[in-house]
Write an enzyme that holds these catalytic residues in place. Sequence first.
Site, PDB file in Angstrom:
ATOM      1  N   ASN A 132       0.812  -1.223   0.000  1.00 33.50           N
ATOM      2  CA  ASN A 132       0.000   0.000   0.000  1.00 33.50           C
ATOM      3  C   ASN A 132       0.847   1.275   0.000  1.00 33.50           C
ATOM      4  OD1 ASN A 132       0.684  -0.678   2.695  1.00 33.50           O
ATOM      5  ND2 ASN A 132      -0.999   0.551   3.498  1.00 33.50           N
ATOM      6  N   GLY A 208       1.566  -5.202   7.525  1.00 27.90           N
ATOM      7  CA  GLY A 208       0.576  -5.910   6.723  1.00 27.90           C
ATOM      8  C   GLY A 208      -0.633  -6.265   7.559  1.00 27.90           C
ATOM      9  N   GLU A 230       3.393  -3.726  12.382  1.00 29.46           N
ATOM     10  CA  GLU A 230       2.416  -2.659  12.140  1.00 29.46           C
ATOM     11  C   GLU A 230       1.319  -3.289  11.315  1.00 29.46           C
ATOM     12  OE1 GLU A 230       0.044  -0.450  10.592  1.00 29.46           O
ATOM     13  OE2 GLU A 230       1.620   0.314   9.259  1.00 29.46           O
ATOM     14  N   CYS A 264      -3.792   1.634   6.555  1.00 29.97           N
ATOM     15  CA  CYS A 264      -4.157   1.131   7.881  1.00 29.97           C
ATOM     16  C   CYS A 264      -4.698   2.237   8.778  1.00 29.97           C
ATOM     17  CB  CYS A 264      -2.942   0.487   8.550  1.00 29.97           C
ATOM     18  SG  CYS A 264      -2.293  -0.948   7.685  1.00 29.97           S
ATOM     19  N   GLU A 433       7.596   2.570  15.476  1.00 33.48           N
ATOM     20  CA  GLU A 433       8.546   2.968  14.448  1.00 33.48           C
ATOM     21  C   GLU A 433       8.602   4.487  14.399  1.00 33.48           C
ATOM     22  OE1 GLU A 433       8.647   0.045  10.897  1.00 33.48           O
ATOM     23  OE2 GLU A 433       6.527   0.164  11.434  1.00 33.48           O
TER      24      GLU A 433
END
Length: 454
Positions: A132, A208, A230, A264, A433
């Site tokens: 994405n 993912g 994540e 997301c 992150e």
Amino acid sequence: MPHHLLVLNPATEDVVATVPAATAQDVDAAVARAAAAQRGWAAAAPADRARLLRRFAVVVDDHIEELAQLEVREAGHTVGNARWEAGNVRDLLDFAAGGVERLSGRQIPVPGGLDVTLLEPLGVVGVIAPWNFPMPIAAWATAPALAAGNAVILKPAETTPLTALRLAELALEAGLPGGLFQVLPGEGAVAGDALVVHPGVAKIVFTGSTKVGKAIMAKCADQVKRVTLELGGKSPNIVFADADIEAAAAAAPMSFLDNSGQDCCARSRILVQRSVYDRFLELLTPAIEEIVVGDPADERTRMGPLISRAQLERVRSYVPDSLPGIRGKAPEGPGFWFPPTVLTDVAEDAPCAVEEIFGPVAVVLPFEDEDDAIRLANATPYGLSGSIWTRDVSRALRASRAVRAGNLSVNSHSSVRYWTPFGGYKQSGLGRELGPDALTAFTETKNVFISTEA
């Protein structure tokens, strides 16, 4: 004959490229190369590592348009977004380079001696990036991992390997040692799995789906391998009655339509206080209908196609024609197109209201008061992002503390900045992150005590 990945243009369904798919043996060889390169990289002077990373950033900057056009062709991103993504890689490298010479431990007061902590690189880091946002999310892990003295093996998504491969070439052009940053396109079940279970890989960073993230976490457990995840999201956009309703409605469309909803952090659950619900929908309807969906290479386009036919069918499965709502326009013919869609009058526990669709679809749900808004916002296994629209500062602070999510914005939909930490609560992930502590996530802390007693 070696297996190849077929890269399609999501806007036309034309074949863009065929790329050899890595095998488990390829992964094994890459880990050996990475381990050898990492030893020299970790021993280099911090200033030299920082200088090479800055040079890498300059080379990326020189190729932003090339990288952006690759992203448009392989991922269907609008060209404006793609340029930002390539620029974000540059910025992440610059930011990480600034941390190389500031990656310091601590001196801790103890009796009988001197105690210090050392932050040492892990070794070889495996990064499994999504389709994405192929460039920036790969760089989220790669830049700080390299800056902390590690080697990186990046496995891009099967549908979007081209920008990653080009970045690896640019790293060599910038002067990074061979083997230090390698890109291995391949299938998740083959190359991805081999990277996860390889004993020479010290950490896996995966972005993912929650389902795949759980499987990776379970495999890493066998070796007690470090992992950052994540994962999915179903983020709320909470609009209180005292908010600037016009501004909230104007901002809502791109909060879930950016990147065709394949994000997301998408604010796909719009929660609106009942007293302003009708007014909000009245304002939202033209804003959705006016979104330009089309050729991602056209500067006027605001939303492009979905990534693949499989993703298109997944999105369609959540939006039967019988569901009421607001629907925009999308091209017909070749390409993986789905119109901007807002569903209304759905149950709060309907699949479209609680499951991550990963497409240009949002639901609007009414709430009664602040407690009801928080209940709805937290009624999901996810906790990645969210927005709170209100003019009341006290309410903004209360709601920010009450919503169980890692990244919240007040009167804004911004989630990701490389200066600040990013990650999720609950089943949206593990670890953080970006931000000032990004490099430390790729280190081990070693404690050293030196006795001063005679």
